[in-house]
Design a protein around this motif. Structure first.
Motif: not given
Ligand code: ZN
Length: 456
Positions: A187, A195, A199-200
């Motif tokens: 990011h 994050c 997503h992560c």
């Molecule tokens: Zn992420």
């Protein structure tokens, strides 16, 4: 006399403890690298925030993944941070100015950050400190500056529940740590590394810690997965459906350590879902493929494990072929749970609809939960999923899989049914748990699913 005795005892203890302390420090200095975890950013960035620490604060600078100490603020328990004309302004709870601009590399630590200190961002406790980025719209990006080990503490339970066997948790700790280390700057455009969402990796800070997950992290302290001497990402997912996948059969590039393995420890995870052609049409449009109204959907090819590698959708305006993992990302990765699927429902009794193929014992359609023996291309009967499978649609026997076009569905909807959950690359968590229950150690689990790797 009394003081002398205490002094001697203290000296004795110091000598006894010294080698151990030195060892610990040498190891710790290698593994105390910090990560920047984005807590509030983009549309969730905040106008101001409150930080609390029972032991007071220490202002400093984040540099080279370390922390350089600056101004101590030991008497304050609460700080209020705001963005004023793109400056990061710190005040005490009575509004008295303490810093007119912390700067984008500035970091607010709890005074006892070297001794398990906890800092509250609003109501949520975190290890490490808080960094901020002043955005042009007057808001603040909030970042938790935390060591890799403490990051793993805050991630592990969200990725594999703390009640699982310790060796499975340790394998997951190595995977979570390797993901963190290999995704630095993911990011970077937003000013941090990772994050806190899927997503992560899901990160909950101090509130996400449990004794078993802290222990699993500590017992694998600093360990990463290496392939050919280079640290690599230990990909993981929930359930393999019987085989893991070669990475190039799911995404694009080939990697020597991400090879398909037959998964002898996979608990059965059957799934089934139905999608209307209208829904599929909308999903294609959202993903940028205008197919028009759907006429048919068929499996064009499978890879050597039996996973679908190409799905063809014929529409009124165009024909779309979705390949590999794109099938799941377009149709929904929680709907089409794995690429180990077939079209049609294999769990109900035979129907008159000859466009839907079923697994069959040669006479009638049967459910895979019963003892189904599948006959492979060379005539051998086996109990598991094979690459060359023959099926019976109620009228004739046909070849399923391979390169033959064998499964086509017309009409208004299609049923997907299969085994497994996730992309299929790397370590299946369900199998890691099963191996741990059978007595395997975490490095044995990792080495079963990652080819020719070292853990160090
Ligand atoms: Zn992420």
């Amino acid at each position: 006399m009394k003081y002398l005795r205490i002094t001697i005892i203290t000296i004795m203890f110091t000598f006894l403890l010294l080698p151990h302390l030195l060892d610990f420090k040498a190891e710790a200095s290698d593994r105390n690298d910090y990560l920047k975890i984005g807590l509030k950013f983009g549309s969730s960035s905040v106008a101001s925030c409150t930080l609390q620490s029972e032991e007071g604060f220490l202002l400093g600078t984040a540099e080279d993944r370390g922390f350089a100490e600056g101004m101590p603020l030991p008497v304050y328990e609460k700080l209020v941070v705001t963005n004023e004309n793109s400056a990061i302004v710190i005040r005490d709870e009575n509004g008295v100015l303490l810093s007119s601009d912390l700067g984008s590399s500035g970091c607010i630590m709890p005074s006892d950050y070297t001794d398990e200190g906890i800092l509250f961002y609003e109501e949520t406790p975190y290890r490490g400190g808080i960094m901020l980025q002043a955005k042009a719209d007057g808001t603040l990006t909030v970042i938790n500056y935390v060591t890799v080990e403490h990051y793993v503490y805050g991630v592990l339970n969200s990725e594999l529940h703390y009640s699982n066997p310790i060796e499975a948790l340790k394998a997951q700790a190595v995977a979570a740590r390797s993901f963190g280390e290999m995704n630095l700057n993911k990011h970077s455009a937003e000013g941090f590394d990772l994050c806190t969402s899927t997503h992560c990796q899901v990160y909950k800070g101090y509130s996400g810690e449990y004794p078993s997950t802290v222990r699993a992290t500590d017992e694998t302290r600093g360990e990463l997965l290496y392939s050919n001497g280079i640290p690599v990402t230990a990909f993981y997912f929930k359930n393999s459906g019987g085989y893991t996948q070669n990475v190039e059969d799911v995404w694009t590039s080939r990697h020597a350590y991400l090879r398909s393995v037959r998964d002898d420890y996979c608990p059965t995870y059957p799934w089934s879902t139905s999608l209307s052609f209208d829904t599929i049409s909308k999903k294609l449009e959202t993903a940028g493929y205008g197919a028009g109204s759907i006429r048919s959907i068929s499996i064009k090819s499978r890879n050597s494990t039996g996973a679908v590698s190409a799905l063809q959708i014929v529409g009124s305006s165009s024909t779309i072929t979705l390949q590999k993992e794109k099938i799941r990302t377009v149709l929904g990765a929680t709907i089409v749970k794995s690429l180990m699927f077939q079209l049609g429902d294999s769990y109900t009794e035979d129907t008159a609809d000859s466009t839907v193929w079923k697994i069959s014992n040669g006479v009638t359609a049967v459910t895979p939960e019963t003892n189904v023996y599948l006959i492979s291309g060379d005539g051998r009967a086996t109990k598991s999923q094979k690459t060359e499978v023959y099926g019976y649609n109620g009228t004739s026997t046909v070849k399923l899989g391979g390169t033959a076009i064998s499964e086509i569905v017309t009409g208004g909807s299609v049923n997907f049914s299969g085994f497994g959950y996730g992309h299929g690359v790397g370590m299946p968590q369900d199998s890691a748990v099963e191996m741990a229950k059978q007595g395997f150690l975490y490095d044995e689990i990792l080495k079963y699913y990652f080819t020719d790797v070292e853990i160090k």
